[in-house]
Design an enzyme around this catalytic site. Structure first.
Site, PDB file in Angstrom:
ATOM      1  N   THR A 167     -36.324 -37.168 -44.873  1.00 19.20           N
ATOM      2  CA  THR A 167     -37.127 -36.838 -46.051  1.00 19.20           C
ATOM      3  C   THR A 167     -38.489 -37.496 -46.011  1.00 19.20           C
ATOM      4  O   THR A 167     -39.464 -36.957 -46.542  1.00 19.20           O
ATOM      5  CB  THR A 167     -36.372 -37.263 -47.324  1.00 19.20           C
ATOM      6  OG1 THR A 167     -35.183 -36.498 -47.404  1.00 19.20           O
ATOM      7  CG2 THR A 167     -37.190 -37.048 -48.576  1.00 19.20           C
TER       8      THR A 167
ATOM      9  N   TYR B 214     -36.277 -29.391 -50.910  1.00 16.80           N
ATOM     10  CA  TYR B 214     -37.379 -29.446 -49.942  1.00 16.80           C
ATOM     11  C   TYR B 214     -36.756 -29.355 -48.561  1.00 16.80           C
ATOM     12  O   TYR B 214     -35.534 -29.358 -48.412  1.00 16.80           O
ATOM     13  CB  TYR B 214     -38.151 -30.768 -50.081  1.00 16.80           C
ATOM     14  CG  TYR B 214     -37.241 -31.971 -49.931  1.00 16.80           C
ATOM     15  CD1 TYR B 214     -36.624 -32.546 -51.037  1.00 16.80           C
ATOM     16  CD2 TYR B 214     -36.959 -32.496 -48.676  1.00 16.80           C
ATOM     17  CE1 TYR B 214     -35.751 -33.617 -50.890  1.00 16.80           C
ATOM     18  CE2 TYR B 214     -36.087 -33.563 -48.529  1.00 16.80           C
ATOM     19  CZ  TYR B 214     -35.493 -34.124 -49.639  1.00 16.80           C
ATOM     20  OH  TYR B 214     -34.624 -35.165 -49.502  1.00 16.80           O
TER      21      TYR B 214
ATOM     22  N   SER C  65     -31.032 -36.466 -40.691  1.00 21.40           N
ATOM     23  CA  SER C  65     -30.217 -37.496 -40.030  1.00 21.40           C
ATOM     24  C   SER C  65     -28.726 -37.175 -40.002  1.00 21.40           C
ATOM     25  O   SER C  65     -27.983 -37.740 -39.206  1.00 21.40           O
ATOM     26  CB  SER C  65     -30.460 -38.862 -40.658  1.00 21.40           C
ATOM     27  OG  SER C  65     -29.922 -38.933 -41.950  1.00 21.40           O
TER      28      SER C  65
ATOM     29  N   THR D 211     -32.204 -40.538 -44.642  1.00 23.72           N
ATOM     30  CA  THR D 211     -31.421 -41.598 -45.281  1.00 23.72           C
ATOM     31  C   THR D 211     -29.907 -41.388 -45.169  1.00 23.72           C
ATOM     32  O   THR D 211     -29.142 -42.323 -45.380  1.00 23.72           O
ATOM     33  CB  THR D 211     -31.799 -41.726 -46.767  1.00 23.72           C
ATOM     34  OG1 THR D 211     -31.676 -40.449 -47.382  1.00 23.72           O
ATOM     35  CG2 THR D 211     -33.206 -42.257 -46.927  1.00 23.72           C
ATOM     36  N   ASP D 212     -29.471 -40.170 -44.826  1.00 20.47           N
ATOM     37  CA  ASP D 212     -28.032 -39.898 -44.865  1.00 20.47           C
ATOM     38  C   ASP D 212     -27.238 -40.740 -43.866  1.00 20.47           C
ATOM     39  O   ASP D 212     -26.129 -41.186 -44.165  1.00 20.47           O
ATOM     40  CB  ASP D 212     -27.758 -38.405 -44.619  1.00 20.47           C
ATOM     41  CG  ASP D 212     -28.151 -37.553 -45.824  1.00 20.47           C
ATOM     42  OD1 ASP D 212     -28.635 -38.128 -46.814  1.00 20.47           O
ATOM     43  OD2 ASP D 212     -27.978 -36.330 -45.762  1.00 20.47           O
TER      44      ASP D 212
ATOM     45  N   LYS E 198     -26.142 -46.209 -48.061  1.00 15.96           N
ATOM     46  CA  LYS E 198     -26.664 -45.271 -49.066  1.00 15.96           C
ATOM     47  C   LYS E 198     -25.589 -45.108 -50.131  1.00 15.96           C
ATOM     48  O   LYS E 198     -24.516 -44.557 -49.867  1.00 15.96           O
ATOM     49  CB  LYS E 198     -27.009 -43.925 -48.428  1.00 15.96           C
ATOM     50  CG  LYS E 198     -27.682 -42.957 -49.394  1.00 15.96           C
ATOM     51  CD  LYS E 198     -28.157 -41.696 -48.674  1.00 15.96           C
ATOM     52  CE  LYS E 198     -28.909 -40.780 -49.626  1.00 15.96           C
ATOM     53  NZ  LYS E 198     -29.425 -39.581 -48.921  1.00 15.96           N
TER      54      LYS E 198
ATOM     55  N   GLU F 231      -0.971 -54.393 -47.247  1.00 20.84           N
ATOM     56  CA  GLU F 231      -0.671 -52.958 -47.435  1.00 20.84           C
ATOM     57  C   GLU F 231       0.088 -52.342 -46.262  1.00 20.84           C
ATOM     58  O   GLU F 231       0.947 -51.504 -46.467  1.00 20.84           O
ATOM     59  CB  GLU F 231      -1.946 -52.126 -47.674  1.00 20.84           C
ATOM     60  CG  GLU F 231      -2.692 -52.459 -48.943  1.00 20.84           C
ATOM     61  CD  GLU F 231      -2.191 -51.686 -50.158  1.00 20.84           C
ATOM     62  OE1 GLU F 231      -1.268 -50.865 -50.016  1.00 20.84           O
ATOM     63  OE2 GLU F 231      -2.717 -51.937 -51.258  1.00 20.84           O
TER      64      GLU F 231
HETATM   65  N1  GLN Z   1     -33.404 -38.631 -48.243  1.00 18.95           N
HETATM   66  C1  GLN Z   1     -33.179 -38.163 -47.028  1.00 18.95           C
HETATM   67  O1  GLN Z   1     -33.765 -38.614 -46.043  1.00 18.95           O
HETATM   68  C2  GLN Z   1     -32.133 -37.092 -46.872  1.00 18.95           C
HETATM   69  C3  GLN Z   1     -32.613 -35.919 -46.024  1.00 18.95           C
HETATM   70  C4  GLN Z   1     -31.676 -35.550 -44.893  1.00 18.95           C
HETATM   71  N2  GLN Z   1     -30.390 -35.144 -45.370  1.00 18.95           N
HETATM   72  C5  GLN Z   1     -31.599 -36.677 -43.893  1.00 18.95           C
HETATM   73  O2  GLN Z   1     -30.791 -37.556 -43.969  1.00 18.95           O
HETATM   74  O3  GLN Z   1     -32.403 -36.684 -42.997  1.00 18.95           O
END
Ligand code: GLN
Length: 337
Positions: free
Chosen positions: A20, A34, A67, A100-101, A173, A294
């Site tokens: 992103t 986007y 990602s 970010t994923d 995340k 467990e």
């Molecule tokens: N906020 C993000 O970067 C998510 C965008 C995309 N799904 C990625 O991980 O690249």
């Protein structure tokens, strides 16, 4: 005068991978709708002219993807490029822009395999640069600031999002859409404010120069997959993953990494056939799985992931299994990293 200033500034290389932070939407109101991975690294750098005040920055486009599509081969390619740059005398710090994923997976991977004390900072954004109140500019500025500061050496791979300095090992995340997306069960290690780093704690686990793993000696990663625990679960996914070639299966377990009685026999059988079984927890933050709590791990010859979430446990298992297939060694590694 300009040449004098350039000489004083640290040299920081930005390796761009997409996400992103390189995304673009149709209008400024599109903060969530986007396309990721649209802008090249030159545009990203040009978008933050203030970078030139804090470092001599140059960029490289290593890949341009969202990602969630990053593969093990992509991880190796990125890791090897980071190592080459870290070995270079005229590089003081490295920043990786990333979706970010799976940012937490890449950050942990690099934390395990890069033999350098130079700052390596992984950064992303939650809103594309085209959106109102986009967070990428400041996150990138902070990442470059952290990477350019010699005092930030030897602290492991770092993640700078939302003004915080997080450990690449711990951070995950934990929220989507919102900009305060990255959290760690053990808290951030510091803050970065107006380009200055403020530290409050340091990682206790082995990383980078103190790690027994080295990207330069790793040419491939073994298949490690994840299966999810939930009510009424069956053993279908576990068996299918093993049939698909998984050398280890991360059990993303309920609560303490508990395993349904409908799944236990299949996991015992898989272990007898050589597949490593690693119990983790899918609780949102602060999973804490202990041996023989467990489930009788000693008897079953299973491993526990302790506080690592399932996706981080996958990274450590892959890296560890480039060196050992012994479950006791694996368990030692899971305590130490
Ligand atoms: N906020 C993000 O970067 C998510 C965008 C995309 N799904 C990625 O991980 O690249």
């Amino acid at each position: 005068k300009e040449a004098e200033q350039q000489q004083k500034l640290a040299n920081v290389v930005i390796l761009a991978t997409g996400g992103t932070i390189a995304g673009a939407g149709a209008s400024a109101a599109n903060s969530a709708t986007y396309q990721a991975a649209k802008l090249g690294i030159d545009k990203l750098i040009a978008g933050v002219p203030e970078l030139a005040d804090i470092a001599n920055v140059r960029g490289e486009q290593v890949m341009q993807i969202a990602s969630e599509s990053i593969s093990n081969d992509d991880l190796l390619k990125l890791g090897k490029r980071v190592a080459e740059l870290a070995d270079s005398k005229d590089v003081d710090g490295i920043v990786i822009t990333h979706g970010t994923d799976t940012l937490e997976e890449t950050a942990y991977f690099l934390n395990l395999v890069e033999k350098t004390d130079k700052p390596i900072v992984v950064v992303g954004s939650m809103r594309p640069g085209t959106a109102m109140s986009a967070d990428g500019m400041l996150n990138l500025y902070n990442a470059v600031a952290v990477a350019s500061d010699k005092q930030n050496r030897g602290k492991g791979v770092l993640v700078t999002m939302n003004d915080e300095i997080q450990s690449g090992r711990d951070v995950s995340k934990s929220v989507n859409i919102k900009t305060e997306a990255f959290k760690s069960a053990w808290g951030p290690m510091g803050m970065v404010v107006e380009g200055k780093s403020y530290w409050f704690r340091l990682p206790a686990k082995r990383h980078t120069v103190n790690s027994e793993f080295d990207i330069k000696t790793i040419s491939s990663l073994p298949a490690v997959d994840i299966a999810y625990g939930y009510g009424n679960v069956t053993d279908t996914a576990y068996k299918a993953l093993a049939q698909g070639g998984a050398k280890a299966i991360i059990h993303a377990g309920t609560g303490n990494g508990s395993v349904s009685s409908r799944v236990v026999p299949a996991l015992q059988e898989l272990r007898k056939n050589g597949v490593q079984i690693i119990r983790s927890s899918h609780v949102n933050q602060g999973g804490f799985v202990l041996r023989n709590a467990e489930q009788p791990d000693d008897k079953n010859d299973w491993v526990v992931a302790h506080d690592l979430n399932p996706q981080k446990a996958r990274i450590l298992a892959m890296v560890a299994m480039t060196k050992t297939q012994d479950s006791k060694e694996l368990q030692r590694i899971f305590w130490e990293y």
